[in-house]
Scaffold this motif. Structure first.
Motif, PDB file in Angstrom:
ATOM      1  N   ARG A 199      44.396  44.214   0.140  1.00  0.00           N
ATOM      2  CA  ARG A 199      42.931  44.591  -0.631  1.00  0.00           C
ATOM      3  C   ARG A 199      42.857  44.253  -2.047  1.00  0.00           C
ATOM      4  N   ALA A 200      41.739  44.215  -2.680  1.00  0.00           N
ATOM      5  CA  ALA A 200      41.547  43.834  -4.111  1.00  0.00           C
ATOM      6  C   ALA A 200      42.547  44.918  -4.833  1.00  0.00           C
ATOM      7  N   ARG A 201      43.601  44.360  -5.870  1.00  0.00           N
ATOM      8  CA  ARG A 201      44.086  44.811  -6.834  1.00  0.00           C
ATOM      9  C   ARG A 201      45.229  45.752  -6.241  1.00  0.00           C
ATOM     10  N   LEU A 254      45.639  46.737 -11.916  1.00  0.00           N
ATOM     11  CA  LEU A 254      46.624  46.660 -10.844  1.00  0.00           C
ATOM     12  C   LEU A 254      46.708  48.134 -10.318  1.00  0.00           C
ATOM     13  N   LEU A 255      47.001  48.242  -8.978  1.00  0.00           N
ATOM     14  CA  LEU A 255      47.394  49.522  -8.202  1.00  0.00           C
ATOM     15  C   LEU A 255      48.815  49.229  -7.390  1.00  0.00           C
ATOM     16  N   PRO A 297      64.773  50.881 -17.309  1.00  0.00           N
ATOM     17  CA  PRO A 297      63.716  52.167 -17.545  1.00  0.00           C
ATOM     18  C   PRO A 297      62.314  51.619 -17.002  1.00  0.00           C
ATOM     19  N   ASP A 298      62.158  50.402 -17.023  1.00  0.00           N
ATOM     20  CA  ASP A 298      61.046  49.865 -16.568  1.00  0.00           C
ATOM     21  C   ASP A 298      61.049  49.919 -14.967  1.00  0.00           C
ATOM     22  N   ILE A 299      62.101  49.461 -14.513  1.00  0.00           N
ATOM     23  CA  ILE A 299      62.309  49.626 -12.744  1.00  0.00           C
ATOM     24  C   ILE A 299      62.165  51.055 -12.419  1.00  0.00           C
ATOM     25  N   GLU A 300      62.475  51.999 -13.244  1.00  0.00           N
ATOM     26  CA  GLU A 300      62.470  53.284 -12.633  1.00  0.00           C
ATOM     27  C   GLU A 300      60.883  53.633 -12.957  1.00  0.00           C
ATOM     28  N   ARG A 301      60.355  53.361 -13.744  1.00  0.00           N
ATOM     29  CA  ARG A 301      58.854  53.624 -13.803  1.00  0.00           C
ATOM     30  C   ARG A 301      58.116  53.208 -12.815  1.00  0.00           C
ATOM     31  N   ILE A 302      58.356  51.727 -12.605  1.00  0.00           N
ATOM     32  CA  ILE A 302      57.790  50.907 -11.356  1.00  0.00           C
ATOM     33  C   ILE A 302      57.969  51.572 -10.024  1.00  0.00           C
ATOM     34  N   PHE A 303      59.255  52.101  -9.968  1.00  0.00           N
ATOM     35  CA  PHE A 303      59.379  52.902  -8.747  1.00  0.00           C
ATOM     36  C   PHE A 303      58.651  53.982  -8.484  1.00  0.00           C
ATOM     37  N   SER A 304      58.381  54.718  -9.535  1.00  0.00           N
ATOM     38  CA  SER A 304      57.633  55.959  -9.588  1.00  0.00           C
ATOM     39  C   SER A 304      56.087  55.850  -9.182  1.00  0.00           C
ATOM     40  N   LEU A 305      55.601  54.548  -9.533  1.00  0.00           N
ATOM     41  CA  LEU A 305      54.305  54.007  -9.163  1.00  0.00           C
ATOM     42  C   LEU A 305      54.065  53.527  -7.650  1.00  0.00           C
TER      43      LEU A 305
END
Length: 507
Positions: A70-72, A143-144, A166-174
């Protein structure tokens, strides 16, 4: 021996793999693909050059063959530490998904946001990205990540080294909690263990080689180098590199030269080009278009020497690299394994040579401890660069202090040699200059028959300058009219310079 046909891959994926020339999986592929197809989390540890990329691309394509994006909202996400590695993963997807209708997008720096937004808006099955650019798109609302079914972290320990955790941990949380997570790396540091324990659920751990081991097909060697002088270390080290390349002859069809610093990458590349070697630099400060052009030329064979920082050490797959030269000893022992892993890939023979100076011996010892073996020493092809200890001490004692420069006369008579004792005066005048300053003489009469102009000038001068002018006049008389205040002009001073300021002003 296991074949790809026995791993339950999609028939269309198998067809693409066969056309790529593979029919037998590597140990990491054989161990990781079955649990990944079952939907389990996977923690894969294997030395570089063993095919980790296919270990997650093949099961991902099989799992994503059914369904629609699906889009985004991408259906899968692959995180890579560098642009080059992300682009390489995208190329692998193109090869293995050629018969499967899947869409992909590559999100890396150095590329227009607008082009990437257009791809995301259409909807993508596979999103390959570096952490920074991915978060940029997310924060811009383009982006979702709530639709991610499979998430891959490639070269996880390199993510740690580059400060991406830190970025990886934030991406995991998303991403959804129910996602499938695949971790692949050549080494597994304790910090990475913490991440895997937090975000992976009962992973299948596949470790097909001892952590941070080098391939047995790579011939290793090190040259213990010591410069003759500290200020000549860079020049002599580059000369040694050229000699090592020349000694390999035709066996060195192409090579990657690794430096620790970006500035050294540029310097070494310019030096090699100056001496007729086909070389080009690649590091993080270059434009993405230039980095891509350089890598493509090296892969195609139009470029012989790639001078690189560690941005090129991880995951880059150039199958036929004959040699790796470590111009610098890497600061982290694990980086040595990744650097030399650019040669000897897929069972080929390779050779890795390293230059080690005295300041690098601590890091070099760490590498040998990690490898659990000694790296063979190679004789310096230039001979002993450094003089003997007694010679070095003699040079150091005879070398003048840099802060005290010897004087040079205007007439070009050469430099005054430094001695332990003061030189004997050449004349009474010089001796007078060297002697302590005598008290000022008494003022002379107002009128002097041999210098009427000076007397007249003294009468016009301000009262407070009388003693100074008298001193100057007496010194000129002592030296036949030459001003004793003019210092440093040697024995051949032009007469016009000897005229005092007062005489010129009076004229």
């Amino acid at each position: 021996m296991t074949k790809f046909s026995e791993l339950n891959l999609n028939p269309k994926v198998l067809k693409a793999v066969e056309e790529a020339g593979y029919d037998t999986p590597t140990p990491i592929q054989e161990g990781a693909i079955p649990p990944a197809l079952e939907g389990r989390d996977v923690l894969g540890i294997a030395q570089t050059g063993t095919g980790k990329t296919a270990s997650f691309t093949l099961p991902m394509i099989t799992l994503l063959a059914r369904g629609r994006a699906r889009a985004r909202m991408p259906r899968s996400l692959v995180l890579c530490p560098t642009r080059e590695l992300a682009a390489q993963v995208a190329e692998n997807f193109d090869i293995y998904a050629k018969y499967v209708k899947l869409t992909k997008a590559l999100l890396i720096g150095g590329v227009s946001f607008k082009e990437q937004d257009l791809l995301i808006d259409k909807g993508v099955d596979v999103l390959i990205a570096t952490p920074g650019r991915l978060l940029d798109h997310f924060e811009r609302g383009k982006l979702l990540l709530t639709g991610v079914q499979v998430m891959v972290v490639d070269e996880a320990d390199r993510m740690l080294d580059m400060g991406f955790i830190p970025d990886i941990e934030r991406i995991f949380s998303l991403t959804p909690f129910t996602r499938q997570t695949l971790f692949f790396s050549a080494t597994m540091a304790p910090e990475i263990e913490r991440i895997t324990n937090t975000f992976l659920s009962g992973p299948a751990r596949i470790e097909v080689a001892r952590q941070a081991s080098a391939s047995e097909t790579i011939e290793q060697g090190v040259v213990m180098f010591k410069a003759s002088r500290r200020d000549r270390e860079g020049t002599e080290k580059r000369e040694l590199l050229r000699k090592l390349i020349d000694n390999e002859g035709d066996k060195c069809s192409n090579a990657i030269v690794f430096c620790n610093r970006k500035t050294d990458v540029d310097i070494v590349a310019k030096s090699l080009k100056k001496y007729g070697y086909d070389a080009a630099p690649i590091h993080g400060d270059l434009d993405q278009s230039q980095r891509t052009k350089t890598l493509d030329g090296f892969r195609e064979g139009s470029l012989r020497f790639l001078i690189a920082s560690d941005v090129a050490a991880r995951g880059l797959d150039v199958p036929a690299v004959s040699h790796v030269f470590n111009f610098d000893v890497p600061s982290h022992a694990e980086d040595y394994v990744h650097r030399i892993g650019r040669t000897g890939r897929a069972g080929r023979d390779g050779k890795a040579l390293m230059i080690c100076s005295p300041k690098d011996e601590k890091n070099f010892d760490a590498i040998e401890r990690l490898l659990q073996k000694d790296i063979p020493r190679v004789d310096n092809p230039l001979g002993e660069s450094a003089p003997a200890a007694s010679d070095s001490a003699q040079d150091a004692s005879s070398e003048p202090d840099k802060n005290s420069k010897p004087r040079r006369s205007r007439g070009g008579r050469g430099r005054t040699k430094p001695t332990d004792k003061a030189p004997e005066p050449k004349s009474d005048v010089v001796a007078a200059e060297a002697a302590p300053e005598a008290p000022a003489p008494a003022p002379a009469p107002a009128k002097m028959p041999d210098a009427p102009q000076e007397a007249a000038q003294d009468e016009k001068a301000p009262q407070q300058d009388t003693s100074r002018n008298n001193n100057n006049r007496n010194r000129r008389n002592d030296r036949g009219g030459r001003d004793n205040n003019v210092v440093g002009m040697g024995d051949h001073m032009p007469s016009f310079i000897a005229k005092s300021f007062d005489e010129r002003r009076a004229g």
